[in-house]
Design an enzyme around this catalytic site. Structure first.
Site, short mmCIF file in Angstrom:
data_model
loop_
_atom_site.label_atom_id
_atom_site.label_comp_id
_atom_site.label_asym_id
_atom_site.label_seq_id
_atom_site.Cartn_x
_atom_site.Cartn_y
_atom_site.Cartn_z
N LYS A 24 12.25 -6.44 13.64
CA LYS A 24 11.69 -5.00 13.59
C LYS A 24 10.40 -4.77 14.49
O LYS A 24 9.53 -5.53 14.56
CB LYS A 24 11.30 -4.68 12.07
CG LYS A 24 10.39 -3.46 11.99
CD LYS A 24 10.37 -3.07 10.71
CE LYS A 24 9.03 -2.12 10.35
NZ LYS A 24 8.58 -1.77 9.00
N PRO A 28 4.86 1.47 17.01
CA PRO A 28 5.16 0.02 17.31
C PRO A 28 3.98 -1.03 16.80
O PRO A 28 2.98 -0.58 16.51
CB PRO A 28 5.23 -0.03 18.77
CG PRO A 28 4.16 1.12 19.28
CD PRO A 28 3.84 2.04 17.97
#
Ligand code: FAD
EC number: 1.14.19.9
Length: 521
Positions: free
Chosen positions: A79, A97
């Site tokens: 991820k 992010p």
């Protein structure tokens, strides 16, 4: 209770929290601590909780587990970000992010972006991860090395620190998705190999001594189980802390109204479909849907507020979203207890996991709370005198993390430009945690920095707030006024460097599917 150092730990509950606690305590203290874990064979685990924070790598490192050891066993994937869809309006998306924000000329790049960004996409202009997510890339190369030397493992990242001590020093570029049940089983194997005693039975009573401390628990078939320290990992039930020790629960419901979820495990041909290296949170009429790509299936679920949506409607919406692959899959309906226990440690009982507290899973913080709690438990482990200051420190660290995350989640809803339904309209007028309104006012003239976000450690650096504010788009922001008088050459160079690096990485990294197929081979 024994007069010596407390060295007999009894954990009640065998979900993610129970087994993470058991394995971590064994890794920390080895045979100097005896650990017994009691888990019911009848009461199920919550069955969700599959996306994490990047700090989770410190957990696996602490246990000395390598990705090739545990990832294949747990159908795990990478991820790199959370992808938010439709929070601003239909068709819009942005990423939050795992990547430090660069600066230029003494200002964060987001400030420069607001003034005169190269494109409409702050996430692509300021971070390389957004491009890697859009293109399904792996954060590792086929030889196992990390994507780029800027993210080099261990750089400036001394071993043996807790998560809060790490924050701000580095930002590891990814977290994981994994099957919760497989991870619990994997950690059970790890723990049992290191001497943890596993008892499958139900705790029927919790017996207190004359001071109100837990003396022992009584099980249905294994009689009494005595210990010094009891860890309540019984999930939303809070059997030890909330029920037996009567610790009140502080609800966050007034500021975060989502109290329900429905989840599906949808089989998927991962090779054909590819693996997006991020969790996706797609806004819906009365909440949002998570999509978590795993090997062989996706985990998906609709988080909603029952005041705005009936259970049947939620399931229908989720099934439509998931498509025909979900037709035969049974839905798991969950009522969520949102908030935290007033204290997570009372007397000789520490609650870890859902029994301690929970906010909705929008930023995947449940497992982070567990990890943080056990790090703090080890750090504040009691001596023979059970000094109350250790408990107090522990309780304030745990409460701060949850209160801070609550604030961060509220910013998502307050900030979302979307206002097409009663649910989204109400997010703009709902109560906010104390001080957040003032902070938002400040962020409108000065983007979030370490001096104007929630002041205690809660796992979210200021750049995370910037991403959410810039991405959701409902709160007007402006660049620092000093930029009008500053030379923007350095910022231009930085934007160009990010664009070039993103292109290079997209061109040279394997897809996440390719990399994980190699790892699993
Ligand atoms: P549970 O999984 O509920 O386990 C409780 C255990 O206690 C079970 O073993 C049960 O048998 C046992 N037990 C209960 N009563 C007794 C008794 N009397 N005697 C013996 N045993 C007993 N977190 C994330 O980090 N990322 C996510 O993406 C995420 N998504 C989530 C989505 C939803 C809808 C929800 C509700 C949570 C999510 N979470 C997520 C949180 C995450 O699922 C939990 O933090 C994690 O699974 C830990 O749960 P737990 O072990 O505390 O409780």
């Amino acid at each position: 209770m024994s007069a010596k150092n407390p060295d007999r730990v009894v954990i009640v509950g065998g979900g993610t929290a129970g087994w993470m606690t058991a394995s971590y305590l064994k890794a920390a203290f080895g045979d100097r601590l005896s650990v017994t874990l009691v888990e019911s064979g009848k009461i199920g685990t919550i069955g969700v909780g599959e996306a994490t924070f990047s700090d989770i790598r410190h957990f696996f490192e602490f246990l000395d587990l390598k990705e090739e050891d545990w990832m294949p066993a747990c159908n795990a994937t990478y991820k790199l970000a959370v992808r938010f869809e439709d929070w601003r309006g239909p068709g819009h998306h942005f990423y939050h992010p795992f990547e430090q924000l660069r600066s230029a000329g003494g200002f964060p790049l987001t400030d420069w972006w607001l003034r005169n960004g190269p494109s409409e996409r702050f996430d692509k202009d300021c971070f390389v991860m957004a491009s890697l997510c859009d293109n399904g890339r792996s954060p590792r190369r086929l030889d196992g090395s990390l994507l780029d030397q800027d993210f080099a493992e261990g750089a400036g990242d001394p071993a043996g620190l807790t998560m809060s001590e790490h924050q701000g020093k580095t930002q590891f570029p990814y977290a994981y998705h994994f099957e919760a049940a497989l991870l619990a089983e994997y950690l059970a194997g790890y723990s049992i190999d290191r001497g943890v005693r596993r008892i499958v039975d139900e705790v029927r009573h919790v017996r207190l001594d004359e001071r109100g401390w837990i003396d022992h628990v009584v099980t249905k078939e294994h009689g009494q189980i005595h210990g010094d320290l009891f860890v309540d990992c019984t999930g939303f039930r809070g059997v030890l802390l909330n029920q037996a020790l009567d610790v009140p629960f502080v609800s966050y419901q007034d500021t975060l109204p989502n109290d329900s979820a429905v989840a599906l495990q949808v089989p998927l041909d991962t090779e054909k479909a590819g693996l997006r290296p991020c969790t996706t949170a797609t806004a819906q009429k009365a909440g949002w849907i998570w999509t978590i790509p795993l090997i062989g299936r996706i985990g998906t679920g609709y988080v909603y507020a029952k005041d705005y949506c009936e259970q049947e409607e939620a399931e229908r919406t989720l099934r439509e979203f998931a498509g025909p692959g979900a037709a035969e899959v049974e839905a798991n309906h969950i009522r969520m207890r949102i908030g935290r226990s007033e204290q997570s440690w009372k007397n000789n009982c520490v609650a870890v996991g859902l029994s301690s507290g929970f906010v909705e899973p929008l930023e995947s913080t449940g497992i982070f709370f567990i990890h943080h709690a056990i790090e703090q438990l080890v750090k504040h482990f009691p001596a023979a005198d059970w000094h109350p200051r250790l408990r107090e420190r522990y309780n304030s660290a745990v409460a701060n993390v949850m209160d801070g995350v609550r604030e961060f989640l509220v910013v998502h809803y307050k900030g979302a430009a979307r206002d097409d339904t009663r649910y989204w309209k109400d997010t703009k007028t709902r109560a906010m945690p104390d001080a957040l309104a003032e902070r938002i006012e400040r962020w409108q003239v000065q983007l979030p920095d370490s001096e104007n976000v929630f002041p205690y450690y809660h796992g979210l650096p200021p750049y995370s707030y910037m991403c959410v504010l810039l991405g959701t788009g409902g709160i007007p922001l402006r660049p620092s006024s000093a930029l009008n008088l500053s030379d923007e050459t350095a910022a231009r160079k930085e934007f160009a460097a990010i664009r070039d690096k993103a292109k290079f990485l997209v061109d040279t990294l394997p897809s996440q599917y390719e990399y994980l197929a190699e790892l699993r081979a």
